[in-house]
Each structure stands twice: as C-alpha cells, then as structure tokens.
Motif scaffolding. Sequence first.
Motif, PDB file in Angstrom:
ATOM      1  N   LEU A 304      -0.420 -21.447 -18.733  1.00  0.00           N
ATOM      2  CA  LEU A 304      -1.002 -22.327 -17.723  1.00  0.00           C
ATOM      3  C   LEU A 304      -2.495 -22.038 -17.662  1.00  0.00           C
ATOM      4  CD1 LEU A 304      -0.756 -24.309 -15.276  1.00  0.00           C
ATOM      5  CD2 LEU A 304      -0.341 -22.294 -13.843  1.00  0.00           C
ATOM      6  N   LEU A 305      -3.308 -23.057 -17.935  1.00  0.00           N
ATOM      7  CA  LEU A 305      -4.760 -22.918 -17.899  1.00  0.00           C
ATOM      8  C   LEU A 305      -5.278 -23.547 -16.607  1.00  0.00           C
ATOM      9  CD1 LEU A 305      -7.516 -22.225 -19.156  1.00  0.00           C
ATOM     10  CD2 LEU A 305      -7.420 -24.429 -20.356  1.00  0.00           C
ATOM     11  N   GLN A 306      -5.821 -22.705 -15.733  1.00  0.00           N
ATOM     12  CA  GLN A 306      -6.378 -23.191 -14.477  1.00  0.00           C
ATOM     13  C   GLN A 306      -7.896 -23.146 -14.534  1.00  0.00           C
ATOM     14  OE1 GLN A 306      -4.053 -22.514 -10.695  1.00  0.00           O
ATOM     15  NE2 GLN A 306      -3.845 -20.524 -11.662  1.00  0.00           N
ATOM     16  N   GLY A 307      -8.519 -24.154 -14.006  1.00  0.00           N
ATOM     17  CA  GLY A 307      -9.972 -24.186 -13.962  1.00  0.00           C
ATOM     18  C   GLY A 307     -10.415 -25.252 -13.000  1.00  0.00           C
ATOM     19  N   ASP A 308     -11.520 -25.011 -12.343  1.00  0.00           N
ATOM     20  CA  ASP A 308     -12.018 -25.958 -11.359  1.00  0.00           C
ATOM     21  C   ASP A 308     -12.407 -27.272 -12.024  1.00  0.00           C
ATOM     22  OD1 ASP A 308     -12.665 -26.795  -8.862  1.00  0.00           O
ATOM     23  OD2 ASP A 308     -13.961 -25.095  -8.403  1.00  0.00           O
ATOM     24  N   VAL A 309     -12.589 -28.294 -11.202  1.00  0.00           N
ATOM     25  CA  VAL A 309     -13.043 -29.592 -11.696  1.00  0.00           C
ATOM     26  C   VAL A 309     -14.356 -29.393 -12.454  1.00  0.00           C
ATOM     27  CG1 VAL A 309     -13.754 -31.900 -11.020  1.00  0.00           C
ATOM     28  CG2 VAL A 309     -11.988 -30.723  -9.704  1.00  0.00           C
ATOM     29  N   VAL A 454      -7.472 -18.315 -16.535  1.00  0.00           N
ATOM     30  CA  VAL A 454      -8.305 -18.898 -15.487  1.00  0.00           C
ATOM     31  C   VAL A 454      -9.742 -18.991 -15.965  1.00  0.00           C
ATOM     32  CG1 VAL A 454      -9.141 -18.665 -13.116  1.00  0.00           C
ATOM     33  CG2 VAL A 454      -6.822 -17.942 -13.685  1.00  0.00           C
ATOM     34  N   ILE A 455     -10.341 -20.193 -15.833  1.00  0.00           N
ATOM     35  CA  ILE A 455     -11.772 -20.371 -16.091  1.00  0.00           C
ATOM     36  C   ILE A 455     -12.454 -20.398 -14.734  1.00  0.00           C
ATOM     37  CG2 ILE A 455     -13.547 -21.840 -17.107  1.00  0.00           C
ATOM     38  CD1 ILE A 455     -11.433 -23.005 -18.956  1.00  0.00           C
ATOM     39  N   ARG A 456     -13.220 -19.373 -14.437  1.00  0.00           N
ATOM     40  CA  ARG A 456     -13.852 -19.280 -13.129  1.00  0.00           C
ATOM     41  C   ARG A 456     -15.287 -19.799 -13.120  1.00  0.00           C
ATOM     42  NH1 ARG A 456     -10.886 -16.621  -9.005  1.00  0.00           N
ATOM     43  NH2 ARG A 456     -12.569 -17.509  -7.773  1.00  0.00           N
ATOM     44  N   ASP A 457     -15.919 -19.902 -14.294  1.00  0.00           N
ATOM     45  CA  ASP A 457     -17.323 -20.303 -14.321  1.00  0.00           C
ATOM     46  C   ASP A 457     -17.461 -21.768 -14.704  1.00  0.00           C
ATOM     47  OD1 ASP A 457     -16.499 -19.943 -16.937  1.00  0.00           O
ATOM     48  OD2 ASP A 457     -17.705 -18.141 -17.249  1.00  0.00           O
ATOM     49  N   MET A 458     -18.666 -22.291 -14.571  1.00  0.00           N
ATOM     50  CA  MET A 458     -18.958 -23.693 -14.864  1.00  0.00           C
ATOM     51  C   MET A 458     -19.970 -23.787 -15.998  1.00  0.00           C
ATOM     52  SD  MET A 458     -17.128 -25.422 -12.691  1.00  0.00           S
ATOM     53  CE  MET A 458     -17.815 -27.038 -12.399  1.00  0.00           C
ATOM     54  N   PRO A 459     -19.974 -24.892 -16.752  1.00  0.00           N
ATOM     55  CA  PRO A 459     -20.957 -25.060 -17.823  1.00  0.00           C
ATOM     56  C   PRO A 459     -22.379 -24.967 -17.279  1.00  0.00           C
ATOM     57  CG  PRO A 459     -19.251 -26.733 -17.981  1.00  0.00           C
ATOM     58  CD  PRO A 459     -19.040 -26.024 -16.679  1.00  0.00           C
ATOM     59  N   PRO A 460     -23.308 -24.390 -18.063  1.00  0.00           N
ATOM     60  CA  PRO A 460     -24.688 -24.257 -17.591  1.00  0.00           C
ATOM     61  C   PRO A 460     -25.342 -25.622 -17.395  1.00  0.00           C
ATOM     62  CG  PRO A 460     -24.515 -23.715 -19.929  1.00  0.00           C
ATOM     63  CD  PRO A 460     -23.124 -23.866 -19.422  1.00  0.00           C
ATOM     64  N   GLY A 461     -26.290 -25.682 -16.464  1.00  0.00           N
ATOM     65  CA  GLY A 461     -27.033 -26.920 -16.233  1.00  0.00           C
ATOM     66  C   GLY A 461     -26.428 -27.813 -15.177  1.00  0.00           C
ATOM     67  N   ARG A 462     -25.195 -27.521 -14.746  1.00  0.00           N
ATOM     68  CA  ARG A 462     -24.573 -28.334 -13.693  1.00  0.00           C
ATOM     69  C   ARG A 462     -25.118 -27.906 -12.331  1.00  0.00           C
ATOM     70  NH1 ARG A 462     -19.252 -30.314 -15.119  1.00  0.00           N
ATOM     71  NH2 ARG A 462     -19.572 -31.431 -17.068  1.00  0.00           N
TER      72      ARG A 462
END
Length: 710
Positions: A304-309, A454-462
């Motif tokens: 299960l891969l969870q990550g924010d919008v 879990v992906i907790r971080d967001m792509p740079p520049g957002r």
Amino acid sequence: MFLRELEEPVGRIRGAGPAAVAALENMGIRTVADLLCHFPRDWEDRTGIVPLAQFAAKPQVNTTVTVLGRSWIGFGRKRTLRVLVEDESAKAELLCWNRPFLESQLTPGRRCHLWGRFQYKYGKIQSGTFDISREGEEHGIFPVYPLSKGLTQTTLRRLVSRALESWLPRIDEELPQAIIEQEGLLPRPLALKGIHFPASMEELGRAKRTFVCGELFYLEILVGRRAMERRNTQRPRAAARRGDTVPKGAGGIAAGDIAGDAAGLSPLQRRLAERLPFDLTPGQLGAIAEINRDMAGPVPMARLLQGDVGSGKTLVSFLAALAAVEGGGQAAILAPTELLARQHAENAARLLEPLGLRLSFLTGNIKASGRRELLKGLAEGRIDIVLGTHALFSDDVAYSGLRLVVVDEQHRFGVLQRSRIMDKGDHPDLLMMSATPIPRTLALTVFGDLEVSVIRDMPPGRKPVKTHLARLSNEGKVYDFVRNELARGRQAYFVYPLIEAAEGAAELKDAQTMADRLANEVFPRYPVALIHSRIGEEEKQGIMERFRRAEIRILAATSVVEVGVDVPNATCMVVEHAERFGLSALHQLRGRVGRGSEQSYCFLVYSDELTPDGKTRLMVMLEHTDGFIIAEEDLKLRGPGQIAGVEQSGYLPLAFADPVRDVAELEKARREAFSILERDPGLLLPEHRLIADVLERARPFGAAEAPGRL
C-alpha cells in the motif's frame, strides 16, 4: 448449525404473508439467516417513564395518557385526525398523519401507553411521530430496523421475534470458548437475542461487544491467512522478452534483473529519472526502493503506497511498471474514473513511450473495432503497460503475462473488483495507492497483509496552497479575489454540496443553479461550465479537456472533481457550504489547485450558522496542510466508521465493529488470530476446528472475502 447456514425461506416464519415476504425480498432478505442478520440501526429504551411535561428535556416521551377528545383538520385527502391527550403532567396533541384508523381506537376516556418525539408548536405540545398501544403493553427496549416500502417496525419486530423463537435453539457458537471466557462475551445465541430484543441496556452493550469481537477476530484470521498464503507463494518469474518484445534501448535484461543502482533504480527507471525536469524526492526514492525489493523477491508483492495529494505517487507507479516490464511481464494501472485513467495514460505516453514502451488505454467506451485490436495485442504480449478503468478486468480481457497490478485510489474499488484483475495473472505483484492517508497503526491492522510505503515529502517548487475561511455573507469578497485571479489569466473551481436544488434544503446552494449565476451575474466575462456525476463520461471528458486547455475558465462542480485531472493553471478552489464536507474531501478538493508554479488559494465558505463540529473541521483545514495530520484529526472528529480508505475500501463489510472506535479490540483480535495461525496454520488442532468450520461453512463476510486475494 451456524447462523449463516439458516437457509430456510422467510416465508416459513409464522405470520409471514406474501406481502411481507415480497417487501423483505426487496431489501435482499430471503432467508431466515438474512432476517436475523438484518440488525437494528437503533434501539428505543421505553423502560423509564418520561411525562409529557419533560418533552423538551428528553429525546422521547414515554408515559400513560388519557384520551380527552378528537377532531379533524384539513379537507378531502388531506383530512387528518387530531387527538387531545393528557397525563398527570400536561396535555398534548397527537397529529395522526395517514392514520385515520386511530379514530376507532382512541376514544374519549380511553387510557393508552404513549411513546414519541414531541415539540412545542402553535402554543401546544405536539407530536406527529408516536406509537400508541393499550395501557401496560409497551415497556422494554425496542429495536428500530432499516425499513423499505410495505414494512413497518411492528411487522419486522414480530417476524424477527418469531424467527428467534423457532430457530435460536439451533444456532451454534462461532467463537472459540477460550476467547468467550477470556473476554467475558455472551454465547452466540444469547448475543443474537440480546441484539434484537435486549432485556436491559447492559445486555445490549454485552451483545454488541460480542459481535464486535467476533467480527474483528474473523477479519484478522482472514488477514493473517492471506498474509501467510502470500508469504508461502513461490511463483516463477517470466524470462525477459527479447528482440521486438523488449523496450528499445533496454538491452538484454536477465529475468528478474531489476536490481538498482546506487539510488536503487533499475536501468529503465534510471533512464526515466534522467529525462525528468526535476529530481525524485527522497520519499519517492524510498518507496521505489521498497517496491523494487519486493518485486525482485520470490514472493508476490502486496504493498500500500500512501502519499498526500500531489506527492508523486503516480510517477512511482510508472517506475514500478518499468520494473515489471524489465522483469519480462506486463503492467496494468487501474483508475476509478475515465477522467483520471485518461490523465494517467497521457502522462505515461509522454514519459514512457520515448523509452520504447508500448502503451494502451482501455475503458468501457472504446469502440468495438479498436477494442478487438487492443485485446489481441494484450493477449499476444505486444502491449507492455495498459491503463484504464474497470474495463481492465472485463471477462474478455486476457494478458500475456500480467506481472504488476496498480490500483489507484484503492478505496474506490471493492475487494471483488481488485480480485478480478488479480485473477488475470499468475500471482502478479500488487501496488495499491491512496491519497487518503490512514494512520500507520490502523493501516497495519486493517490492511495487515500489506506492506506500507509512505511518501511524506512533496516535489520541489510546489508552493503550499493558502487557505482562507469566509462566511457565506462575505462571499462577495471571495468573488472579487477570484475575479482578480481570472484577470491574470488563471482558472477557478467552485464546488457545491448538491447537484440541484433539493426539497427541504433550500438554504443550500447547488451546482446547477450556481453555474447559471456565476456565468450570468458574477463572472459574465468568463466561460463557465458545469460538471457533476450525472453527466456522461464522454461529455465529462470533453468539459475537463476544455478546462485543461483554459477554454473554460470557471468550473462549477460537486465533489466529483475531488479525484480529477491536473490543471496547473487553476489557482482558486472555492468550496461553498464547506462545513457540509468531511475533512478528507476538503483536503482532496484543496489538492486540485497548487499543481503549478503559481501561488494557489482555497476558500472554504461556510454558513453563518456554524455548528461547533463544523467549526473544528474548518479550523483543522486552516491550520494544517499535511494530509497525515488531517487524517489523524479526522480520526478524532469523525469517529466510528467514517474514515475514507477504511470503510470505503470494500475490505470491511462489518455490521458492528468499527476499526477506528474499536482499535484496541482490533489490535487484541489481531494478536489472538495471528498467534493461532502461527501455531496452527491449517487450523487442524481440535481447539481450532471450530474456526475452520466457520470459514468453510459460514464465511463471516460472504462473497466480500475473496479468499486468497485482495
């Protein structure tokens, strides 16, 4: 005999006439088991006296009254009987809507037992929702059942009572005796009687807890067996396809050779990463490393891969698909809507086709001629990655070597749907993705046979979306702000709780009415379109495509856009009557903007009369942007059975247990179930034979279990 083995038709119950049987069948109740498993949605405690004078202080009145007189109000078909009654504390009026037959029963001077909800109206205590019976009859705790046309509470109570009289002695226990004694639970027959007709609120509580513990125990037994089955599954890896079946430039890749470089990426994954105009985040790299490790192993992956919008889960799924192709197989990426599936397909074409991969897009709307050729390519192995909707697991779809199944927005698919696409391959790897974060403890317990990334971080520049709260009476200021953004060339969403005006909800704005108002009064200079769930897929797709190309500047919608396409130029999200939406939906809607480099804004417009709970939810949205923190707050606020991704997962067809409210019982059930399975995987020991019999003869969750599959 176990409860779910009572397959006698309900027509066998004494007093069940043809009309009642037909009404029950309309509710899916055909057997005695169905009826006894049609549990009450509430219970009415009629054990304590509540006089008429206390109608405002108590939810219901429960008293003995004397009929003082009768009269009729209205004319013709709307003529309604009005009965004046009194007890020792006050007088009240009973409005007998659609019950003219009460005239012959409620004669002046007669004493009756009265139960009902009362209010003060037109200078009198009144009720239109009441039960009345002979004096001394109506005492006890009464079940309140879900009903359908042709059934009343009285009829259903009588039928359930007679079914219990006839069949209760035949019902066997379903939980091991050790657990019943250890947890202080009721035997199954007593718990069933206590759920339908409890002698006291204390007995009702014990009966509920017995069913909760039973459901959670068998849920964890099933989760544990799936986990053990997966761990014990050894499946051969396909030899890598060569020549014209290997993506150009991939080279000669040995079977299963998806070992990574220093960053954990395989050769094709590295080539994709090098073509990206940005670096993968640490969270994405960590997730793909875990996925690669699973896919290189001998046991099928279940993750299960969870990550924010906006955290980049889709890109991770593309990288996983590359690993599947390098391993000699095919990948299928399943999305819940055609709009989202099409967006994934377009992004995949842009990123993956230059690497030599052969892609296809399959939905239910593909024309027959194109569909035939596509299906032939899939079956012959001439397609590496297919993206689409539920059409991916249609009966006529066959795969040459399905190696990976990706399920996006997994909670929008039931277990059986996921199972059907898994059955298209020979134990393929499974990657489920969710933008609705589930707290880790709960995820590990509910989805206990899955590994969790879990992906907790967001792509740079957002840039984080700036959130503002506004009263409905101040909406003019919101419109002014949006107008300025539109003048700068940007776009906006306006989201409403209803598609169209609804009777009894005149105070709520709806998308249809507001689309007209936005177009003609508020923003007449800008093109406005309307989108909601009743619009056909083809029209919906056309509207979203025009919105993406900025031909449409304003989109009036319902929460159907919660899962939608990326429009980087859209910088404003306005949610009207925001207090009507759950935290999860609000967070998903806010995630529709902020997809580009420009600063984006979310306006949560709330009604002037805001409840404390609504205010708390809006303050959570104002103070937090992290979806995982919002999910934790959702756990605290929304309570039993309302966490998206858990109750909507299709994974939990539970009648009484709630994985949020009952998390302590869930963890206890998990320990007990896994302990039993570790000692006795086959459930062969005498003390575990009962569990095996229940699973074999009376599957606790019916068809939804999809044994051995997710």
